[in-house]
Design an enzyme around this catalytic site. Structure first.
Site, PDB file in Angstrom:
ATOM      1  N   GLY A  16       0.637  -1.220  -0.183  1.00 15.75           N
ATOM      2  CA  GLY A  16       0.355   0.495  -0.504  1.00 15.75           C
ATOM      3  C   GLY A  16       0.625   1.233   0.226  1.00 15.75           C
ATOM      4  O   GLY A  16       0.668   1.778   0.817  1.00 15.75           O
ATOM      5  N   THR A  17       1.690   1.530  -0.721  1.00 15.16           N
ATOM      6  CA  THR A  17       2.047   2.781  -0.788  1.00 15.16           C
ATOM      7  C   THR A  17       1.567   3.473  -2.062  1.00 15.16           C
ATOM      8  O   THR A  17       0.556   4.680  -1.950  1.00 15.16           O
ATOM      9  CB  THR A  17       3.821   2.758  -1.248  1.00 15.16           C
ATOM     10  N   THR A  18       1.721   3.592  -3.395  1.00 14.60           N
ATOM     11  CA  THR A  18       0.525   4.717  -4.070  1.00 14.60           C
ATOM     12  C   THR A  18       0.298   3.617  -5.739  1.00 14.60           C
ATOM     13  O   THR A  18       1.221   3.142  -6.061  1.00 14.60           O
ATOM     14  CB  THR A  18       1.661   5.766  -4.722  1.00 14.60           C
ATOM     15  N   LYS A  50       4.047  -3.006  -9.275  1.00 11.13           N
ATOM     16  CA  LYS A  50       1.913  -3.697  -8.723  1.00 11.13           C
ATOM     17  C   LYS A  50       1.167  -3.512  -9.826  1.00 11.13           C
ATOM     18  O   LYS A  50       0.471  -4.549  -8.776  1.00 11.13           O
ATOM     19  CB  LYS A  50       1.628  -2.826  -6.754  1.00 11.13           C
TER      20      LYS A  50
END
Length: 217
Positions: A16-18, A50
């Site tokens: 869950g980063t960007t 991702k």
């Protein structure tokens, strides 16, 4: 226009980063940074991609627990491949999103995984679906998620237009990721982007030193 965040407090390795996706006139752009984190503070990997292809013109961005998201995507790929053989046609984007939704909902007590699903099909053209943690399915024209998304809601609200050209949308997505990387302590690395249209999918990788620079950097 409203984006939806896929943040959650998750122990272990998190994606869950960007992450983001945006439709434009004739297609859709989906993308992410390249970091994975633990506990929202420690960067455990700087090179993860991702943006995962689940079928020819359907891609997903992962959010939540990395292990859970990878397991769900592996199962979803199998379901879609089997579905494509049965129907003797390419699966629709909503079919891919629905498979992910069902897997997340049926296992919501054991899994912590959410997804942005984006793609193009002959029935509805470019589409984006958000599958939240727990298995809620929402259709959107533009969406952002991860810890870095909290810094770019204003930019997305101000700059997104559904009638953008391919080049405009690609620049919009690149700028949004660059802004998030500049503010969020666990977002960074390179920008992985995929442009999906009727003619197919094109992968675009923007190295960190080639990302746009802004006044505060």
């Amino acid at each position: 226009m409203e984006g939806r965040c896929l943040d959650a407090q998750i122990k272990g390795v998190s994606t869950g980063t960007t992450i983001l996706a945006a439709t434009f006139d004739g297609g859709v752009v989906i993308g992410s940074d390249s970091r994975a984190s633990i506990g929202g503070e420690y960067v455990s990997s700087k090179t993860i991609n991702k943006v995962i292809q689940v079928h020819d013109q359907i891609f997903c961005c992962m959010a939540g627990s990395l292990a859970d998201a990878q397991a769900v995507l592996k199962a979803a790929k199998f379901h879609l491949s089997f579905h494509s053989v049965q129907m003797e046609s390419q699966p629709q984007v909503i079919a891919a999103a629905s498979v992910l939704k069902d897997l997340c909902y049926k296992n919501k007590d054991e899994l912590q995984a959410g997804f942005i699903t984006a793609g193009w099909d002959r029935k509805k053209g470019p589409q984006i679906y958000v599958v939240s943690l727990g298995g809620m399915l929402i259709s959107q024209q533009v969406t952002i998620g991860g810890s870095g998304s909290t810094y770019i809601y204003g930019y997305v609200d101000a700059k997104y237009r559904p009638d953008m050209s391919r080049e405009e949308c690609l620049q919009f997505a690149t700028n949004a990721l660059a802004l998030a990387m500049g503010r969020d302590n666990v977002s960074g690395g390179v920008a992985h982007l995929v442009v999906i249209t009727e003619s197919g999918a094109e992968h675009v990788v923007v190295p960190g030193n080639k990302l746009p620079k802004f006044n505060d950097e």
